[in-house]
Write a protein that holds these residues in place. Structure first.
Motif, short mmCIF file in Angstrom:
data_model
loop_
_atom_site.label_atom_id
_atom_site.label_comp_id
_atom_site.label_asym_id
_atom_site.label_seq_id
_atom_site.Cartn_x
_atom_site.Cartn_y
_atom_site.Cartn_z
N GLU A 132 0.85 -1.19 0.00
CA GLU A 132 0.00 0.00 0.00
C GLU A 132 0.88 1.24 0.00
N VAL A 133 0.70 2.09 -0.98
CA VAL A 133 1.47 3.33 -1.06
C VAL A 133 0.49 4.50 -1.17
N ALA A 134 0.90 5.65 -0.65
CA ALA A 134 -0.01 6.80 -0.60
C ALA A 134 0.73 8.08 -0.93
N SER A 135 -0.02 9.05 -1.40
CA SER A 135 0.46 10.40 -1.65
C SER A 135 -0.74 11.32 -1.45
N VAL A 136 -0.52 12.61 -1.62
CA VAL A 136 -1.65 13.54 -1.52
C VAL A 136 -2.64 13.29 -2.65
N ARG A 137 -2.24 12.54 -3.68
CA ARG A 137 -3.12 12.22 -4.80
C ARG A 137 -4.03 11.03 -4.50
N GLY A 138 -3.73 10.27 -3.45
CA GLY A 138 -4.55 9.12 -3.13
C GLY A 138 -3.71 7.92 -2.75
N THR A 139 -4.38 6.78 -2.60
CA THR A 139 -3.73 5.52 -2.18
C THR A 139 -3.89 4.48 -3.28
N ARG A 140 -2.86 3.65 -3.46
CA ARG A 140 -2.95 2.56 -4.41
C ARG A 140 -2.26 1.33 -3.83
N LEU A 141 -2.62 0.16 -4.38
CA LEU A 141 -2.03 -1.10 -3.98
C LEU A 141 -1.23 -1.68 -5.13
N LEU A 142 0.01 -2.07 -4.84
CA LEU A 142 0.88 -2.70 -5.84
C LEU A 142 1.13 -4.14 -5.45
N ASP A 143 1.00 -5.06 -6.40
CA ASP A 143 1.45 -6.42 -6.14
C ASP A 143 2.94 -6.40 -5.83
#
Length: 290
Positions: A132-143
Motif C-alpha cells: 500500500e502506497v499513498a500520496s496527496v493524490r490518493g492511495t494505491r495497492l501494488l502487487d
C-alpha cells in the motif's frame, strides 16, 4: 540537510509532495549506514517515527482474512504478534540483524531500500502480498511482484510513501530460510520462501538476482505435482526437481559473500528443505521450525 518531523500521515504526505527528494526514515537501519559512509546525502530526511498510523497492524475479517501491516511496525513486533497469522514473515524477521536492529527496523523500510538481499522480500512474494502506497493524490495497492523494478529500485513515485503491506492471514503452511556467511547478524548469501495454500504454491528467491523474484516454473510444477489430498511424505525425486527449478530461476553474481554457482546450489538445498518442512505441516498440521 533538513530534518522533517511530521506527526500525522496527512502531514507526512504533504511534506513528501512538497519535498519529493526527502528520504523517509523510520528505523534508520539502512539509511543511517548510507549516510555514515557518505553513500547518500539527501536534501532532507523525513522522520516517520512519530506517525502513529504507520506503527499499527490489523486483521480484516473477510473470507481467509488479511493482515494489514503498517509500514512502521518493527520486526520485533512482527515476531511476537504475527507469528501465528503470518509465520513465514516472523521467521524472516527473526533472521534480521541483532535484537537492536529488530527493535528498530521495519518491513516498510526493507521495501523502501529494495535491496535484492532484503530478508522479508521472498516472503512477500511467496504470499502474493500487496504494498500500500499513498500520496496527496490518493492511495494505491501494488502487487509485490510489481514493486521491485531493479537493483535497489522500486515502483514508488517521487511523492509517494509506503504506508502498509497487505498479506493473507493463516494462509497455510509456509517457510523461510536463508544462507549467510555467519550464523547471525549477516546479509543473506541467498534466501528462499515457500507457501502452500489451497492448491497453490508460492516460491520466491532473494539475494540471487537483480531483484527478489518468483520462481515461476517451480511454482507451476509443484502446484501440479503435489499430492494435495495425501498424507504421505513427498518422494525425493519431486523435491529434487523442485529444487532444480528454483535454482534455475536465479540470476546470481559472484561477490564477497559467495559465488554465483554456490548461490544456485544453496537455493536448491533451501527449496528442498523448506518444501519438506511445509509439506510436513500440510500433512500433519504441525509446523516445523526453520
Amino acid at each position: 540537510m533538513e530534518f522533517l518531523r511530521p506527526t500525522t500521515l496527512a502531514e507526512a504526505l504533504a511534506l513528501k509532495a512538497e519535498r519529493p527528494g526527502a528520504v523517509p526514515i523510520a528505523g534508520g537501519t539502512d539509511v543511517m549506514v548510507e549516510l555514515n559512509f557518505d553513500h547518500r546525502r539527501p536534501e532532507a530526511l523525513l522522520d516517520l517515527t512519530r506517525v502513529g498510523d504507520l506503527a499499527e497492524w490489523s486483521t480484516v475479517d473477510h473470507p481467509g482474512g488479511t493482515v494489514r501491516l503498517g509500514a512502521g511496525v518493527p520486526y520485533s513486533r512482527v515476531i511476537t504478534e504475527l507469528g501465528e497469522s503470518v509465520p513465514a514473515l516472523a521467521m524472516a524477521s527473526r533472521t534480521v540483524g541483532s535484537p537492536q536492529i529488530r527493535n528498530r527496523g521495519t518491513v516498510g523500510g526493507n521495501l523502501g531500500a529494495a535491496s535484492p538481499a532484503g530478508d522479508t522480500h521472498p516472503v512477500l512474494l511467496a504470499l502474493d502480498a500487496r504494498v500500500e502506497v499513498a500520496s496527496v493524490r490518493g492511495t494505491r495497492l501494488l502487487d509485490a511482484a510489481e514493486f521491485y523494478v531493479g537493483v535497489k529500485r522500486h515502483a514508488l513515485a517521487p511523492d509517494e510513501l509506503i504506508t502498509a503491506v497487505h498479506l493473507p492471514a493463516h494462509a497455510g503452511p509456509q517457510q523461510f530460510a536463508k544462507v549467510g556467511t555467519r550464523n547471525a547478524m549477516v546479509i543473506a548469501v541467498c534466501s528462499f520462501a515457500i507457501s502452500l495454500r489451497q492448491g497453490k504454491v508460492g516460491a520466491a528467491i532473494g539475494s540471487a538476482a537483480p531483484t527478489p523474484r518468483h520462481a515461476r516454473d517451480a511454482e507451476a510444477f509443484l502446484a501440479a505435482e503435489l499430492p494435495w489430498t495425501s498424507s504421505e511424505p513427498l518422494p525425493d525425486s519431486l523435491k529434487r526437481r523442485f529444487g532444480d527449478l528454483v535454482a534455475a530461476a536465479a540470476e546470481p553474481i559472484d561477490d564477497v559473500r559467495g559465488s554465483a554457482a554456490y548461490r544456485k546450489h544453496a537455493l536448491g538445498v533451501l527449496a528442498r528443505r523448506t518444501l519438506t518442512w511445509a509439506w510436513e505441516e500440510h500433512r500433519t498440521g504441525v509446523r516445523a521450525c526453520a
